[in-house]
Design an enzyme around this catalytic site. Structure first.
Site, mmCIF file in Angstrom:
data_model
loop_
_atom_site.group_PDB
_atom_site.id
_atom_site.type_symbol
_atom_site.label_atom_id
_atom_site.label_comp_id
_atom_site.label_asym_id
_atom_site.label_seq_id
_atom_site.Cartn_x
_atom_site.Cartn_y
_atom_site.Cartn_z
ATOM 1 N N LYS A 13 -14.947 23.089 23.531
ATOM 2 C CA LYS A 13 -15.415 24.495 23.075
ATOM 3 C C LYS A 13 -15.339 24.387 22.241
ATOM 4 O O LYS A 13 -16.881 24.818 21.256
ATOM 5 C CB LYS A 13 -14.217 25.332 23.859
ATOM 6 C CG LYS A 13 -14.037 25.640 25.229
ATOM 7 C CD LYS A 13 -13.822 27.516 25.425
ATOM 8 C CE LYS A 13 -12.338 27.336 25.007
ATOM 9 N NZ LYS A 13 -10.983 26.414 25.240
ATOM 10 N N ARG A 88 -9.378 35.749 27.281
ATOM 11 C CA ARG A 88 -8.402 34.840 27.885
ATOM 12 C C ARG A 88 -7.339 35.531 28.541
ATOM 13 O O ARG A 88 -6.775 35.063 29.899
ATOM 14 C CB ARG A 88 -8.129 33.990 26.610
ATOM 15 C CG ARG A 88 -8.432 32.537 25.474
ATOM 16 C CD ARG A 88 -7.029 32.430 25.221
ATOM 17 N NE ARG A 88 -7.910 31.014 24.745
ATOM 18 C CZ ARG A 88 -7.535 30.070 24.514
ATOM 19 N NH1 ARG A 88 -6.926 29.078 24.583
ATOM 20 N NH2 ARG A 88 -8.085 29.903 22.869
ATOM 21 N N ARG A 127 -6.642 13.541 21.380
ATOM 22 C CA ARG A 127 -6.892 14.112 20.420
ATOM 23 C C ARG A 127 -5.550 14.443 19.983
ATOM 24 O O ARG A 127 -5.339 14.349 18.410
ATOM 25 C CB ARG A 127 -7.575 15.670 20.508
ATOM 26 C CG ARG A 127 -7.428 16.495 19.376
ATOM 27 C CD ARG A 127 -8.050 18.238 19.754
ATOM 28 N NE ARG A 127 -7.393 18.885 20.624
ATOM 29 C CZ ARG A 127 -7.647 20.346 21.135
ATOM 30 N NH1 ARG A 127 -8.625 21.017 21.028
ATOM 31 N NH2 ARG A 127 -6.775 21.403 21.747
HETATM 32 P P1 ADP Z 1 -6.964 25.145 23.230
HETATM 33 O O1 ADP Z 1 -7.975 26.205 23.579
HETATM 34 O O2 ADP Z 1 -7.541 23.918 23.351
HETATM 35 O O3 ADP Z 1 -5.509 26.042 23.867
HETATM 36 P P2 ADP Z 1 -7.240 27.101 20.875
HETATM 37 O O4 ADP Z 1 -7.884 26.068 19.585
HETATM 38 O O5 ADP Z 1 -8.032 27.759 21.649
HETATM 39 O O6 ADP Z 1 -7.510 25.649 21.764
HETATM 40 O O7 ADP Z 1 -6.108 27.901 20.638
HETATM 41 C C1 ADP Z 1 -4.625 27.925 20.595
HETATM 42 C C2 ADP Z 1 -3.527 28.585 20.399
HETATM 43 O O8 ADP Z 1 -3.790 29.904 20.255
HETATM 44 C C3 ADP Z 1 -3.161 28.747 22.238
HETATM 45 O O9 ADP Z 1 -2.434 27.955 22.787
HETATM 46 C C4 ADP Z 1 -3.054 30.176 21.531
HETATM 47 O O10 ADP Z 1 -1.817 29.569 21.597
HETATM 48 C C5 ADP Z 1 -3.917 30.745 20.389
HETATM 49 N N1 ADP Z 1 -5.385 31.438 21.181
HETATM 50 C C6 ADP Z 1 -5.811 31.159 20.830
HETATM 51 N N2 ADP Z 1 -6.936 32.422 21.540
HETATM 52 C C7 ADP Z 1 -6.262 33.181 21.827
HETATM 53 C C8 ADP Z 1 -6.714 34.662 22.550
HETATM 54 N N3 ADP Z 1 -7.504 35.086 23.169
HETATM 55 N N4 ADP Z 1 -5.298 34.855 23.631
HETATM 56 C C9 ADP Z 1 -4.000 34.860 22.822
HETATM 57 N N5 ADP Z 1 -3.297 33.861 22.549
HETATM 58 C C10 ADP Z 1 -4.985 33.064 21.882
#
Ligand code: ADP
Length: 189
Positions: A13, A88, A127
Site C-alpha cells: 500500500k 480500518r 522488510r
Molecule cells: P501495516 O499496514 O503494514 O500494518 P501501517 O504503517 O499502515 O502498517 O500501520 C502500522 C500500525 O499503525 C498498525 O499496526 C496500527 O497499530 C497503527 N495504525 C495505522 N493505521 C491505523 C488505523 N486506521 N487505526 C488504528 N491503528 C492504525
C-alpha cells in the site's frame, strides 16, 4: 479525487500510495506514517500509539479518528487525497463518511490491493530484515495479519455495496501493480 487504499500489511500500500498520489497531485495520507513520525518525535500521541503498534493492535478509534479529522481539514486536502491505512474499523468507516458529508464531499474509489497470505508474510519478513521496523517481528506480524483479516478485510463489503470498491491484484513488480491501479482508477497520464 478522493481515494482510500486498503489491503493487508505487506500488500504494498505505502509504495503504491506514494506513486499514485503523485500522479493524482493529491496528498498521500498514511496513518501508519503519521503514527511513526509521532513515535520518533516522542509526542504524547506517539507515546500512546507505540503501545498498540508494537503489539500489532490498532490504535484506539478515538485517537485515530481525531488525528485523521485534523489532517483532512487542512487546505491541501480540498482537491482530494489518498488515504492509506484508514479506515480500518467499522467505526472509522462511519467517521470518515461523517467527515466527508459534513463538507458535502464523497469518496470516488476504494481500492483493495489483494495479495495472498504466503506472499505478504514473506514480504514482511524481508522488510523486517531490511528496515528493522519495531512491529515487523514474527509474532507481531502474525497478530497484525489476524487483526486485518478480522476487522478490516470485511469492510470492503460495505464499500462494495456502495459501488465504490475496485480490486487490484497486488502480485508482480511495483510497475505492474501501478499500471493496474492507473487503469482501474482511469487515471490519465
Ligand atoms: P501495516 O499496514 O503494514 O500494518 P501501517 O504503517 O499502515 O502498517 O500501520 C502500522 C500500525 O499503525 C498498525 O499496526 C496500527 O497499530 C497503527 N495504525 C495505522 N493505521 C491505523 C488505523 N486506521 N487505526 C488504528 N491503528 C492504525
Amino acid at each position: 479525487m478522493r481515494v482510500v487504499l486498503m489491503g493487508p500489511p505487506g500488500a504494498g500500500k505505502g509504495t503504491q500510495a506514494f506513486l499514485i498520489a503523485g500522479m493524482l497531485g493529491v496528498p498521500h495520507i498514511s496513518t501508519g506514517d503519521i503514527f511513526r513520525a509521532n513515535v520518533t518525535q516522542g509526542s504524547p500521541l506517539g507515546i500512546e500509539a507505540k503501545r498498540y503498534m508494537d503489539a500489532g493492535e490498532y490504535v484506539p478509534d478515538g485517537v485515530t479518528n481525531a488525528m485523521v479529522r485534523d489532517r483532512l481539514s487542512r487546505d491541501d486536502c480540498h482537491a482530494g487525497f489518498l488515504l492509506d491505512g484508514y479506515p480500518r474499523t467499522v467505526e472509522q468507516v462511519g467517521e470518515l463518511s461523517a467527515m466527508l458529508s459534513s463538507s458535502a464531499e464523497r469518496l470516488d474509489h476504494v481500492l483493495e490491493l489483494t495479495v495472498d497470505l504466503d506472499e505478504v508474510v514473506s514480504r514482511l519478513v524481508m522488510r523486517a530484515a531490511e528496515q528493522g521496523r519495531s512491529d515487523d517481528t514474527e509474532d507481531v506480524i502474525r497478530r497484525r495479519l489476524e487483526v486485518y483479516f478480522e476487522q478490516t478485510a470485511p469492510l470492503t463489503a460495505l464499500y462494495e455495496a456502495q459501488g465504490l470498491l475496485v480490486r487490484v491484484d497486488g502480485l508482480g513488480t511495483i510497475a505492474d501493480v501501478t499500471a493496474r491501479i492507473v487503469a482501474a482508477l482511469g487515471i490519465e497520464q
